[in-house]
Motif scaffolding. Sequence first.
Motif, mmCIF file in Angstrom:
data_model
loop_
_atom_site.group_PDB
_atom_site.id
_atom_site.type_symbol
_atom_site.label_atom_id
_atom_site.label_comp_id
_atom_site.label_asym_id
_atom_site.label_seq_id
_atom_site.Cartn_x
_atom_site.Cartn_y
_atom_site.Cartn_z
ATOM 1 N N GLU A 1 107.708 47.171 3.004
ATOM 2 C CA GLU A 1 107.474 48.279 3.943
ATOM 3 C C GLU A 1 105.996 48.629 4.034
ATOM 4 O O GLU A 1 105.482 48.923 5.116
ATOM 5 N N HIS A 2 105.299 48.587 2.901
ATOM 6 C CA HIS A 2 103.858 48.873 2.893
ATOM 7 C C HIS A 2 103.114 47.842 3.749
ATOM 8 O O HIS A 2 102.262 48.203 4.569
ATOM 9 N N ILE A 3 103.447 46.575 3.568
ATOM 10 C CA ILE A 3 102.806 45.512 4.358
ATOM 11 C C ILE A 3 103.090 45.709 5.844
ATOM 12 O O ILE A 3 102.178 45.610 6.681
ATOM 13 N N ILE A 4 104.337 45.996 6.179
ATOM 14 C CA ILE A 4 104.699 46.213 7.590
ATOM 15 C C ILE A 4 103.928 47.393 8.170
ATOM 16 O O ILE A 4 103.481 47.356 9.317
ATOM 17 N N THR B 1 110.563 37.730 7.054
ATOM 18 C CA THR B 1 110.571 39.026 6.373
ATOM 19 C C THR B 1 111.980 39.373 5.900
ATOM 20 O O THR B 1 112.162 39.878 4.785
ATOM 21 N N ASP B 2 112.983 39.086 6.720
ATOM 22 C CA ASP B 2 114.367 39.364 6.335
ATOM 23 C C ASP B 2 114.791 38.517 5.139
ATOM 24 O O ASP B 2 115.465 38.995 4.235
ATOM 25 N N LEU B 3 114.385 37.247 5.131
ATOM 26 C CA LEU B 3 114.699 36.381 3.999
ATOM 27 C C LEU B 3 114.024 36.898 2.723
ATOM 28 O O LEU B 3 114.652 36.959 1.667
ATOM 29 N N ILE B 4 112.766 37.262 2.829
ATOM 30 C CA ILE B 4 112.028 37.788 1.671
ATOM 31 C C ILE B 4 112.718 39.034 1.129
ATOM 32 O O ILE B 4 112.888 39.192 -0.081
ATOM 33 N N ARG B 5 113.164 39.896 2.027
ATOM 34 C CA ARG B 5 113.873 41.118 1.620
ATOM 35 C C ARG B 5 115.241 40.768 1.009
ATOM 36 O O ARG B 5 115.587 41.238 -0.071
ATOM 37 N N ASP B 6 116.013 39.922 1.681
ATOM 38 C CA ASP B 6 117.365 39.573 1.230
ATOM 39 C C ASP B 6 117.366 38.853 -0.112
ATOM 40 O O ASP B 6 118.256 39.057 -0.928
ATOM 41 N N GLU B 7 116.371 38.007 -0.336
ATOM 42 C CA GLU B 7 116.294 37.232 -1.584
ATOM 43 C C GLU B 7 115.587 37.993 -2.705
ATOM 44 O O GLU B 7 115.488 37.492 -3.820
#
Length: 94
Positions: free
Chosen positions: A50-53, A35-41
């Motif tokens: 955030e919706h998925i989380i 999730t962090d990689l998806i956000r960072d990239e």
Amino acid sequence: MIEARAKPRLKKVDGLWRKSVKGLRSGTPHPGAMTDLIRDEGLLPADEIEHIITITPADLLDFQAAAARVALAGRRPLKDWLASFQDGVNRAAA
């Protein structure tokens, strides 16, 4: 979605990749959570992440409870319910 579902119970790892890697000794650096990689990239917009989380844990618990009420012999094939679940995610994102 998998990380969002597991996150409340993770104590010793960050996510599916367990712990972050700094990239020393020829390692490829990456965070411990996909999730962090998806956000960072920027692979998904922040509001979609955030919706998925937010919706995933409750949706998966509801889905699992409904599936548990159906006898094993009467359950649909895995590919069918995965498509059904994805349809629900697509509708929620719209």
